[in-house]
Design a protein around this motif. Structure first.
Motif, PDB file in Angstrom:
ATOM      1  N   ASP A   1       0.857  -1.184   0.000  1.00 42.53           N
ATOM      2  CA  ASP A   1       0.000   0.000   0.000  1.00 42.53           C
ATOM      3  C   ASP A   1       0.893   1.234   0.000  1.00 42.53           C
ATOM      4  OD1 ASP A   1      -1.469   2.251   1.132  1.00 42.53           O
ATOM      5  OD2 ASP A   1      -3.038   0.819   1.670  1.00 42.53           O
ATOM      6  N   ILE A   2       0.873   2.008  -1.090  1.00 41.85           N
ATOM      7  CA  ILE A   2       1.758   3.173  -1.186  1.00 41.85           C
ATOM      8  C   ILE A   2       1.373   4.251  -0.175  1.00 41.85           C
ATOM      9  CG2 ILE A   2       0.398   4.237  -3.049  1.00 41.85           C
ATOM     10  CD1 ILE A   2       4.226   4.503  -2.606  1.00 41.85           C
ATOM     11  N   TYR A   3       0.078   4.407   0.074  1.00 45.40           N
ATOM     12  CA  TYR A   3      -0.367   5.434   1.016  1.00 45.40           C
ATOM     13  C   TYR A   3       0.206   5.156   2.405  1.00 45.40           C
ATOM     14  CZ  TYR A   3      -3.385   8.028   4.197  1.00 45.40           C
ATOM     15  OH  TYR A   3      -3.852   8.844   5.197  1.00 45.40           O
ATOM     16  N   GLN A   4       0.057   3.913   2.870  1.00 46.92           N
ATOM     17  CA  GLN A   4       0.557   3.558   4.199  1.00 46.92           C
ATOM     18  C   GLN A   4       2.077   3.656   4.253  1.00 46.92           C
ATOM     19  OE1 GLN A   4      -1.626   3.167   6.699  1.00 46.92           O
ATOM     20  NE2 GLN A   4       0.203   3.266   7.989  1.00 46.92           N
ATOM     21  N   ALA A   5       2.731   3.271   3.155  1.00 42.83           N
ATOM     22  CA  ALA A   5       4.188   3.356   3.100  1.00 42.83           C
ATOM     23  C   ALA A   5       4.661   4.798   3.269  1.00 42.83           C
ATOM     24  CB  ALA A   5       4.685   2.789   1.767  1.00 42.83           C
ATOM     25  N   VAL A   6       4.002   5.728   2.592  1.00 37.61           N
ATOM     26  CA  VAL A   6       4.397   7.135   2.667  1.00 37.61           C
ATOM     27  C   VAL A   6       4.150   7.688   4.066  1.00 37.61           C
ATOM     28  CG1 VAL A   6       3.946   9.466   1.780  1.00 37.61           C
ATOM     29  CG2 VAL A   6       4.115   7.540   0.197  1.00 37.61           C
ATOM     30  N   GLN A   7       3.052   7.270   4.708  1.00 33.46           N
ATOM     31  CA  GLN A   7       2.775   7.765   6.063  1.00 33.46           C
ATOM     32  C   GLN A   7       3.831   7.280   7.055  1.00 33.46           C
ATOM     33  OE1 GLN A   7       0.539  10.134   5.685  1.00 33.46           O
ATOM     34  NE2 GLN A   7       0.470   9.182   3.664  1.00 33.46           N
ATOM     35  N   GLU A   8       4.254   6.019   6.920  1.00 33.65           N
ATOM     36  CA  GLU A   8       5.277   5.493   7.825  1.00 33.65           C
ATOM     37  C   GLU A   8       6.627   6.169   7.567  1.00 33.65           C
ATOM     38  OE1 GLU A   8       5.556   1.507   8.860  1.00 33.65           O
ATOM     39  OE2 GLU A   8       3.400   1.107   8.807  1.00 33.65           O
ATOM     40  N   LEU A   9       6.928   6.381   6.297  1.00 33.18           N
ATOM     41  CA  LEU A   9       8.185   7.040   5.953  1.00 33.18           C
ATOM     42  C   LEU A   9       8.181   8.494   6.428  1.00 33.18           C
ATOM     43  CD1 LEU A   9      10.855   6.410   4.630  1.00 33.18           C
ATOM     44  CD2 LEU A   9       9.854   6.997   2.418  1.00 33.18           C
ATOM     45  N   ALA A  10       7.035   9.140   6.338  1.00 28.15           N
ATOM     46  CA  ALA A  10       6.916  10.523   6.816  1.00 28.15           C
ATOM     47  C   ALA A  10       7.213  10.608   8.310  1.00 28.15           C
ATOM     48  CB  ALA A  10       5.514  11.056   6.519  1.00 28.15           C
ATOM     49  N   GLU A  11       6.763   9.598   9.053  1.00 21.35           N
ATOM     50  CA  GLU A  11       7.037   9.575  10.495  1.00 21.35           C
ATOM     51  C   GLU A  11       8.531   9.334  10.752  1.00 21.35           C
ATOM     52  OE1 GLU A  11       5.435   7.265  14.488  1.00 21.35           O
ATOM     53  OE2 GLU A  11       4.260   7.182  12.642  1.00 21.35           O
ATOM     54  N   MET A  12       9.109   8.412   9.991  1.00 18.00           N
ATOM     55  CA  MET A  12      10.540   8.119  10.134  1.00 18.00           C
ATOM     56  C   MET A  12      11.403   9.342   9.815  1.00 18.00           C
ATOM     57  SD  MET A  12      10.547   4.406   8.239  1.00 18.00           S
ATOM     58  CE  MET A  12      12.298   4.446   7.882  1.00 18.00           C
ATOM     59  N   MET A  13      10.936  10.138   8.835  1.00 19.38           N
ATOM     60  CA  MET A  13      11.734  11.280   8.366  1.00 19.38           C
ATOM     61  C   MET A  13      11.373  12.582   9.082  1.00 19.38           C
ATOM     62  SD  MET A  13      11.888  10.494   4.261  1.00 19.38           S
ATOM     63  CE  MET A  13      12.942  11.917   3.927  1.00 19.38           C
ATOM     64  N   ASP A  14      10.524  12.503  10.105  1.00 26.00           N
ATOM     65  CA  ASP A  14      10.150  13.683  10.890  1.00 26.00           C
ATOM     66  C   ASP A  14       9.612  14.788   9.982  1.00 26.00           C
ATOM     67  OD1 ASP A  14       9.769  15.371  13.035  1.00 26.00           O
ATOM     68  OD2 ASP A  14      11.876  15.995  13.158  1.00 26.00           O
ATOM     69  N   ILE A  15       8.554  14.432   9.240  1.00 24.54           N
ATOM     70  CA  ILE A  15       7.956  15.347   8.274  1.00 24.54           C
ATOM     71  C   ILE A  15       7.097  16.384   8.986  1.00 24.54           C
ATOM     72  CG2 ILE A  15       6.251  15.498   6.385  1.00 24.54           C
ATOM     73  CD1 ILE A  15       8.964  14.378   5.578  1.00 24.54           C
ATOM     74  N   ARG A  16       7.187  17.627   8.517  1.00 23.89           N
ATOM     75  CA  ARG A  16       6.317  18.693   9.005  1.00 23.89           C
ATOM     76  C   ARG A  16       5.112  18.771   8.070  1.00 23.89           C
ATOM     77  NH1 ARG A  16       6.347  24.152  10.812  1.00 23.89           N
ATOM     78  NH2 ARG A  16       4.127  24.540  11.191  1.00 23.89           N
ATOM     79  N   GLY A  17       3.954  18.246   8.515  1.00 25.80           N
ATOM     80  CA  GLY A  17       2.760  18.268   7.676  1.00 25.80           C
ATOM     81  C   GLY A  17       2.376  16.876   7.205  1.00 25.80           C
ATOM     82  N   HIS A  18       1.664  16.811   6.104  1.00 32.35           N
ATOM     83  CA  HIS A  18       1.176  15.540   5.562  1.00 32.35           C
ATOM     84  C   HIS A  18       1.519  15.451   4.080  1.00 32.35           C
ATOM     85  CE1 HIS A  18      -1.250  15.245   9.233  1.00 32.35           C
ATOM     86  NE2 HIS A  18      -1.611  16.497   9.003  1.00 32.35           N
ATOM     87  N   ILE A  19       1.848  14.241   3.634  1.00 35.92           N
ATOM     88  CA  ILE A  19       2.091  13.994   2.213  1.00 35.92           C
ATOM     89  C   ILE A  19       1.216  12.828   1.788  1.00 35.92           C
ATOM     90  CG2 ILE A  19       3.783  13.306   0.468  1.00 35.92           C
ATOM     91  CD1 ILE A  19       5.921  14.641   2.248  1.00 35.92           C
TER      92      ILE A  19
END
Length: 321
Positions: free
Chosen positions: A100-118
């Motif tokens: 699931d690309i959506y779930q993958a991006v959300q987990e990666l965003a958390e790992m990368m300390d993202i400001r906001g949502h992608i």
């Protein structure tokens, strides 16, 4: 603020917004089929990761070394890995692990300390289709641009599904659009970065129905094979026509002249000439026009000055609310 787009324009704006006191959501196109993204898409059957990678790097709080590693692209002598960015491989691996690309991006965003949502605009890869003014059609972003013909309209279809169901954005995308105080389109390729998101039925409907101010950042230069000889009003006219109504509220237009002898058209071979102005045409479509010096010259190319554009977006946000 919801920023919708792809390509090289989206991360420029996201980097400028990262440190502002707003909640940012980036909605990223999944119709790219060129370069590393296209190869991975063909071999691994995954949403093309390149535009998502650039958005992640734009919004991450990771130190420079980690950002540089994520963006590192193997050179052409590496054969098997030639041209692939490490971040593309990581996104592809996570998407395969999660299914699931959506779930993958959300987990990666958390790992990368993202400001906001992608958010990838859909959870499946899409193919861009175009009909040209001569009545012919083509499929694939790279093929469409390379044809160098005038585009009449574009639409998207699922890449991997034989039943050709109607593509639809994730609920999180639609919810973000409905909750937005400002929706930003561009800068970026009109037919291959912006419209592939808006022609998805539930995305276009959500943007039209939104009470948010819709701001379009008009490109500084026209693009070969896409917008040759377009004015700023032509850009807006095409977007409005695809959604069936005049929904763009405000247009940011650069009025600082691009020096004729500055641009290296061999290095920047996608561009052809500065976008001409048609303020009467913009106002006829119900647009508020904000014209200013948004130009940044670097590396013999013409780009938007990120800080000036972001300052104007923030001014609009405060004025409207």
């Amino acid at each position: 603020m919801v920023v919708i787009g792809g390509g090289t324009g989206l991360p420029v704006i996201l980097r400028g917004l990262r440190d502002q006191d707003i909640e940012i959501t980036a909605v990223v196109t999944v119709a790219d089929d060129g370069g590393s993204s296209g190869i991975l898409r063909n071999y691994v059957n995954v949403v093309p990761p390149g535009d998502i990678r650039n958005a992640l790097v734009a919004l991450t709080n990771l130190p420079k070394l980690e950002r540089d590693i994520f963006q590192y692209r193997f050179d052409s002598s590496d054969q098997f890995l030639a041209g692939h960015a490490i971040g593309n491989l990581i996104i592809t691996a996570l998407a395969e692990m999660k299914g699931d690309i959506y779930q993958a991006v959300q987990e990666l965003a958390e790992m990368m300390d993202i400001r906001g949502h992608i958010y990838p605009v859909t959870n499946e890869p899409l193919t861009l289709n175009a009909e040209f003014t001569d009545g012919t059609t083509l499929s694939g972003e790279s093929e469409i641009t390379a044809a160098h013909k005038q585009i009449q309209r574009v639409w998207v279809t699922p890449t991997n599904n034989a039943d050709q169901h109607e593509p639809a954005a994730m609920h999180a995308v639609i919810e973000a659009i409905h909750d937005a105080d400002q929706i930003v389109l561009g800068p970026g390729s009109l037919f291959t970065s912006i419209l592939p998101n808006l022609v998805i039925k539930n995305v276009g409907q959500a943007v039209r129905e939104s009470k948010a101010e819709v701001v379009y950042i008009c490109n500084i230069m026209t693009q070969k094979g896409e917008t040759d000889h377009f004015t700023d009003a032509d850009h807006v006219r095409v977007i409005n026509a695809h959604l069936g109504e005049h929904f763009i509220d405000t247009v940011l237009v650069n009025i600082q002249p691009v020096p004729e002898d500055y641009i290296n058209f061999q290095a920047w071979n996608e561009i052809s000439e500065p976008v001409q102005h048609d303020f009467t045409g913009l106002r006829a479509q119900g647009c508020r026009v904000i014209s200013a010096n948004f130009l940044r010259l670097r590396d013999n190319g013409a780009f938007h000055d990120r800080d000036k554009v972001v300052a104007e977006l923030m001014n609009r946000l405060h004025d409207v609310h």
